[in-house]
Motif scaffolding. Structure first.
Motif, short mmCIF file in Angstrom:
data_model
loop_
_atom_site.label_atom_id
_atom_site.label_comp_id
_atom_site.label_asym_id
_atom_site.label_seq_id
_atom_site.Cartn_x
_atom_site.Cartn_y
_atom_site.Cartn_z
N THR A 141 0.86 -1.34 0.08
CA THR A 141 0.00 -0.07 -0.08
C THR A 141 0.82 1.34 0.06
OG1 THR A 141 -1.86 -1.24 1.36
CG2 THR A 141 -1.67 1.50 1.46
N GLU A 142 2.01 1.08 0.83
CA GLU A 142 2.75 2.50 0.85
C GLU A 142 3.55 2.79 -0.27
OE1 GLU A 142 2.94 4.99 3.03
OE2 GLU A 142 1.39 4.09 4.49
N VAL A 143 4.23 1.72 -0.75
CA VAL A 143 4.67 1.70 -1.97
C VAL A 143 3.81 2.38 -3.17
CG1 VAL A 143 5.84 0.36 -4.02
CG2 VAL A 143 6.31 -0.28 -1.72
N ILE A 144 2.60 1.59 -3.46
CA ILE A 144 1.73 2.15 -4.22
C ILE A 144 1.37 3.77 -4.37
CG2 ILE A 144 -0.65 1.84 -5.35
CD1 ILE A 144 -0.30 -0.99 -4.86
N ALA A 145 0.86 4.05 -3.07
CA ALA A 145 0.40 5.26 -2.80
C ALA A 145 1.58 6.30 -2.82
CB ALA A 145 0.00 5.49 -1.15
N THR A 146 2.82 5.96 -2.72
CA THR A 146 3.83 6.95 -2.67
C THR A 146 4.28 7.08 -4.22
OG1 THR A 146 4.86 6.27 -0.69
CG2 THR A 146 6.35 7.61 -1.88
N LEU A 147 4.24 6.00 -5.05
CA LEU A 147 4.28 5.97 -6.40
C LEU A 147 3.31 7.07 -7.01
CD1 LEU A 147 5.75 4.98 -8.56
CD2 LEU A 147 3.93 3.16 -8.97
N ALA A 148 2.09 7.01 -6.58
CA ALA A 148 0.99 7.85 -6.96
C ALA A 148 1.39 9.23 -6.70
CB ALA A 148 -0.36 7.44 -6.44
N LEU A 149 2.38 9.53 -5.56
CA LEU A 149 2.50 11.01 -5.32
C LEU A 149 3.85 11.55 -6.03
CD1 LEU A 149 2.85 13.49 -3.32
CD2 LEU A 149 4.26 12.10 -1.85
N VAL A 150 5.04 10.74 -5.94
CA VAL A 150 6.29 11.05 -6.55
C VAL A 150 6.15 11.16 -8.12
CG1 VAL A 150 8.55 10.73 -6.72
CG2 VAL A 150 7.31 10.39 -4.53
N LEU A 151 5.50 10.13 -8.72
CA LEU A 151 5.49 10.20 -10.12
C LEU A 151 4.97 11.41 -10.65
CD1 LEU A 151 5.01 7.04 -12.56
CD2 LEU A 151 4.15 9.06 -13.32
N PRO A 152 3.91 11.79 -10.57
CA PRO A 152 3.30 13.03 -10.90
C PRO A 152 4.11 14.29 -10.38
CG PRO A 152 1.44 11.78 -9.88
CD PRO A 152 2.63 11.12 -9.38
N ILE A 153 4.70 14.30 -9.12
CA ILE A 153 5.64 15.53 -8.80
C ILE A 153 6.68 15.61 -9.82
CG2 ILE A 153 7.20 16.16 -7.40
CD1 ILE A 153 5.56 15.24 -4.84
N LEU A 154 7.24 14.54 -10.26
CA LEU A 154 8.43 14.68 -11.30
C LEU A 154 7.98 15.03 -12.58
CD1 LEU A 154 10.57 11.64 -10.17
CD2 LEU A 154 10.66 13.58 -9.43
N ALA A 155 6.55 14.35 -12.99
CA ALA A 155 6.07 14.88 -14.42
C ALA A 155 5.78 16.10 -14.30
CB ALA A 155 4.97 13.73 -14.49
N PHE A 156 5.29 16.86 -13.36
CA PHE A 156 4.92 18.27 -13.05
C PHE A 156 5.87 19.01 -13.77
CE2 PHE A 156 1.44 17.86 -9.52
CZ PHE A 156 0.77 17.32 -10.41
N GLY A 157 7.47 18.76 -13.66
CA GLY A 157 8.40 19.41 -14.01
C GLY A 157 8.70 19.25 -15.71
N ARG A 158 7.96 18.38 -16.10
CA ARG A 158 8.33 18.44 -17.88
C ARG A 158 6.96 18.69 -18.33
NH1 ARG A 158 11.27 14.52 -15.18
NH2 ARG A 158 12.99 13.60 -16.27
N ASN A 159 5.90 19.42 -17.60
CA ASN A 159 4.88 19.85 -18.17
C ASN A 159 4.95 21.25 -18.38
OD1 ASN A 159 1.83 20.43 -18.45
ND2 ASN A 159 1.43 18.41 -17.55
N THR A 160 4.64 21.75 -19.87
CA THR A 160 4.65 23.08 -20.03
C THR A 160 3.58 23.81 -19.37
OG1 THR A 160 5.57 22.45 -22.21
CG2 THR A 160 4.79 24.57 -22.05
N GLY A 161 4.25 24.91 -18.82
CA GLY A 161 3.17 26.03 -18.31
C GLY A 161 3.05 25.56 -16.79
N ILE A 162 3.36 24.14 -16.30
CA ILE A 162 3.34 23.89 -14.98
C ILE A 162 4.88 23.88 -14.47
CG2 ILE A 162 2.90 22.08 -13.31
CD1 ILE A 162 0.17 21.37 -14.80
N GLY A 163 5.59 23.17 -15.41
CA GLY A 163 7.00 22.78 -14.98
C GLY A 163 7.95 23.91 -15.53
N ILE A 164 7.62 24.65 -16.21
CA ILE A 164 8.87 25.81 -16.83
C ILE A 164 8.17 27.27 -16.35
CG2 ILE A 164 9.63 26.87 -18.80
CD1 ILE A 164 10.31 23.75 -18.39
N GLY A 165 8.96 27.87 -15.79
CA GLY A 165 8.93 29.32 -15.32
C GLY A 165 8.04 30.16 -16.28
N GLN A 166 7.18 30.99 -16.18
CA GLN A 166 6.34 31.64 -17.27
C GLN A 166 7.36 32.80 -17.94
OE1 GLN A 166 3.14 30.58 -18.49
NE2 GLN A 166 4.26 28.96 -17.34
N ILE A 167 8.03 33.36 -16.84
CA ILE A 167 8.72 34.49 -17.43
C ILE A 167 10.01 34.28 -18.02
CG2 ILE A 167 9.92 36.78 -16.62
CD1 ILE A 167 7.86 37.05 -14.44
#
Length: 253
Positions: A141-167
């Motif tokens: 349970t803890e492995v799955i729940a943490t995977l569901a947390l950390v994978l999106p966090i890392l993916a956010f950094g690659r998402n244009t408009g979320i992961g890239i500074g706007q200025i």
């Protein structure tokens, strides 16, 4: 970021996270609290707001990891391991500090809890305990729940408009633009609502181990055991989940 900035940011941010989180658990659990028995949804939002406040506060100094599983995921993804010990030391220090602050904030309620008939032990205010004690199932349970947390966090950094500074157009830490911290906070609420039932969703080794240490050391009446036999699960599970998230994101994106 210097090592001093990283350490200080993680201490402050994680202390705020745990103060809010342990605080909402105390509010819902302890007798003579105005929020007594207000329920699981209140707890999940309290922890989510703790992430919000802690990460926004720490981000300018350290990037606001607040979680060794996130730090491990970032290290696996980027290959940069040199600052991992500094992050983890800051997170553990902050977690213990936040737990002590929550105890002080609810000091009168902790003292009165000893006089309440059939009062429950107070470990649940500080650390997680499983509803069904099954080490393999709890770990999974803890492995799955943490995977569901950390994978999106890392993916956010690659998402244009979320992961890239706007200025500037440059990456701004693991969270990228400011909106992503809000999204991570909502993600933590969602994990609590969806995956928190079996184990209480530690999803963060520091969040569980630091307050568990504080629980063991603090002079809390009627506190019961600190349940060290279970303590390895909310440490190992999130670390494995964070590692897997780093591997998946590094390979897939």
């Amino acid at each position: 970021m210097s090592n001093a900035d990283i350490f200080l940011g993680e201490v402050i941010g994680t202390a705020i996270l745990v103060l809010f989180g342990a605080g909402v658990c105390a509010a819902v659990t302890l007798h003579h609290s105005k929020a007594k028995a207000s329920g699981w949804i209140v707890i999940t939002f309290g922890w989510g707001f703790g992430v919000l406040a802690g990460a926004y506060t720490a981000a300018p100094l350290s990037g606001g990891h607040l979680n060794p599983a996130v730090t491990v995921g970032v290290a696996v993804d980027t290959g940069e391991w040199s600052t991992v010990p500094v992050y983890v030391l800051g997170q553990m220090t902050g977690a213990v500090t936040g737990a002590v602050l929550a105890w002080l904030a609810y000091y009168a309620q902790f003292q009165a809890n000893a006089d309440v008939a059939n009062a429950q032990p107070t470990l649940g205010v500080f650390a997680t305990t499983p509803e069904i004690r099954s080490p393999v199932a709890n770990l999974l349970t803890e492995v799955i729940a943490t995977l569901a947390l950390v994978l999106p966090i890392l993916a956010f950094g690659r998402n244009t408009g979320i992961g890239i500074g706007q200025i500037t157009g440059q990456p701004t830490g693991i969270y990228g633009s400011g909106i992503s911290i809000l999204l991570v906070s909502l993600l933590v609420v969602g994990i609590g609502l969806s995956l928190g039932g079996p184990t209480g969703y530690a999803i963060n080794p520091a969040r569980d181990l630091g307050p568990r240490i504080a629980h063991a050391l603090l002079p809390i009446p009627h506190k019961g055991t600190s349940d060290w036999r279970y303590a390895w699960v909310p440490v190992a599970g999130p670390l494995v989940g964070g590692l897997l998230a780093g591997v998946i994101v590094n390979a897939a994106f």
